[in-house]
Design an enzyme around this catalytic site. Structure first.
Site, short mmCIF file in Angstrom:
data_model
loop_
_atom_site.label_atom_id
_atom_site.label_comp_id
_atom_site.label_asym_id
_atom_site.label_seq_id
_atom_site.Cartn_x
_atom_site.Cartn_y
_atom_site.Cartn_z
N LYS A 13 0.83 -1.22 0.00
CA LYS A 13 0.00 0.00 0.00
C LYS A 13 0.86 1.26 0.00
O LYS A 13 0.64 2.18 -0.77
CB LYS A 13 -0.93 0.04 1.24
CG LYS A 13 -1.87 -1.13 1.37
CD LYS A 13 -2.74 -1.02 2.60
CE LYS A 13 -1.99 -0.99 3.93
NZ LYS A 13 -1.26 -2.24 4.25
N ARG A 88 -8.93 0.96 9.74
CA ARG A 88 -8.50 -0.42 9.98
C ARG A 88 -9.53 -1.19 10.81
O ARG A 88 -9.31 -2.36 11.12
CB ARG A 88 -7.17 -0.40 10.74
CG ARG A 88 -5.96 -0.80 9.87
CD ARG A 88 -4.74 -0.49 10.70
NE ARG A 88 -3.60 -1.28 10.38
CZ ARG A 88 -2.50 -0.78 9.79
NH1 ARG A 88 -2.45 0.46 9.39
NH2 ARG A 88 -1.46 -1.55 9.60
N ARG A 127 11.60 -5.63 4.41
CA ARG A 127 11.37 -4.18 4.24
C ARG A 127 12.43 -3.36 4.99
O ARG A 127 12.81 -3.69 6.11
CB ARG A 127 9.98 -3.82 4.80
CG ARG A 127 9.74 -2.31 4.84
CD ARG A 127 8.28 -1.96 4.97
NE ARG A 127 7.59 -2.64 6.06
CZ ARG A 127 6.26 -2.70 6.16
NH1 ARG A 127 5.49 -2.13 5.26
NH2 ARG A 127 5.69 -3.33 7.18
N ARG A 159 12.06 -1.81 10.73
CA ARG A 159 11.11 -1.48 11.79
C ARG A 159 11.09 -2.59 12.84
O ARG A 159 11.17 -3.76 12.51
CB ARG A 159 9.71 -1.31 11.18
CG ARG A 159 9.52 0.03 10.52
CD ARG A 159 8.27 0.09 9.66
NE ARG A 159 7.08 -0.52 10.27
CZ ARG A 159 5.89 -0.58 9.65
NH1 ARG A 159 5.74 -0.06 8.45
NH2 ARG A 159 4.86 -1.13 10.25
N ARG A 170 0.36 -9.33 13.62
CA ARG A 170 -0.25 -8.28 12.79
C ARG A 170 -1.15 -8.88 11.71
O ARG A 170 -2.21 -8.32 11.40
CB ARG A 170 0.84 -7.40 12.16
CG ARG A 170 1.52 -6.51 13.20
CD ARG A 170 2.84 -5.96 12.69
NE ARG A 170 2.68 -5.08 11.56
CZ ARG A 170 3.67 -4.77 10.72
NH1 ARG A 170 4.88 -5.27 10.89
NH2 ARG A 170 3.45 -3.95 9.74
#
Ligand code: ADP
Ligand code: AMP
Length: 211
Positions: A13, A88, A127, A159, A170
């Site tokens: 996204k 969300r 990532r 992260r 998650r």
């Protein structure tokens, strides 16, 4: 133009929203980025959000809704925006709808990015993020020109919530709390599904054809 980019964590996204934002001159509003800045600056929102984010849970609706109510009514968002990572939960979607109605505007489209769990995990653990400009890279699929370095000169980092144990949580939270939004927006006739199992360029081309 007002868009929501919906989908599981790691689906792409943010990557697509950054390109779309540049092409359409719309602000890219990513709740995750806003929260990470708030945490870094140790604001009251940041302090409230920290433990939720680090444990892969959702930050409480009231905190997020207050944050976003301010952000989407800011001057730069008057003629539109891309919402990335918000709403969300159904409660957040209802709050967004109320804010839009109050302002006499509506969403143009919700793009729902779909992808299988295994690929999501692979994308998230690889990532790397820039702390300065929020650019997103991947160690294999979208590496920076110079290893560990953003195009802006920032030093890329992984992260804290992008490690396998937190990612599993998650993904479960996404299924339970966020995926019901697919039906919610389908019923409002504004949902368009995007197959995210393609290259970054191909997905961007597909998005382009749809606006
Ligand atoms: P989200 O915002 O949905 O959490 P990101 O845009 O941060 O997802 O992308 C997650 C990771 O996957 C990043 O490392 C990014 O570089 C990589 N990525 C994004 N889109 C693709 C794609 N189409 N193919 C391969 N890797 C991708
Ligand atoms: P993201 O950068 O979108 O992956 O978000 C990182 C983390 O920020 C999430 O795992 C949540 O803890 C928190 N977060 C981001 N957006 C929201 C939201 N709309 N509602 C609740 N928590 C959020």
């Amino acid at each position: 133009m007002r868009f929501v980019f919906l989908g599981p964590p790691g689906v792409g996204k943010g990557t697509q929203a950054a390109r779309f934002s540049e092409r359409h001159k719309l602000p890219h509003i990513a709740t995750g980025d806003l929260l990470r800045v708030a945490m870094k600056e140790e604001t009251s929102v940041g302090l409230k959000a920290k433990s939720f984010i680090e444990n892969g849970r959702l930050v409480p609706d009231e905190v997020i809704i207050a944050l976003m109510e301010d952000r989407i009514q800011a001057p730069d968002a008057k003629s539109g925006y891309i919402l990335d990572g918000f709403p969300r939960t159904i409660a957040q979607a209802k709050a967004l709808s109320e804010i839009l109605t109050r302002n006499g505007v509506a969403l143009d489209c919700v793009f729902y990015f779909s992808l299988g769990d295994e690929t999501l995990m692979e994308r998230i653990v690889g990532r790397r993020t820039c702390p300065d400009c929020h650019a997103i890279y991947h160690v294999s699929y979208h590496p920076p020109e110079k290893e560990g370095l953003c195009h802006c000169g920032g030093i890329l980092f992984q992260r804290k919530d992008d490690v396998p144990e937190t990612v599993a949580e998650r993904l479960a939270v996404y299924k339970n709390e966020t995926s019901p939004l697919i039906t919610y927006y389908k019923n409002e006739n504004i949902l368009t599904e995007i197959n995210a199992d393609q290259s970054i360029d191909r997905i961007a081309e597909n998005l382009q054809k749809m606006v």
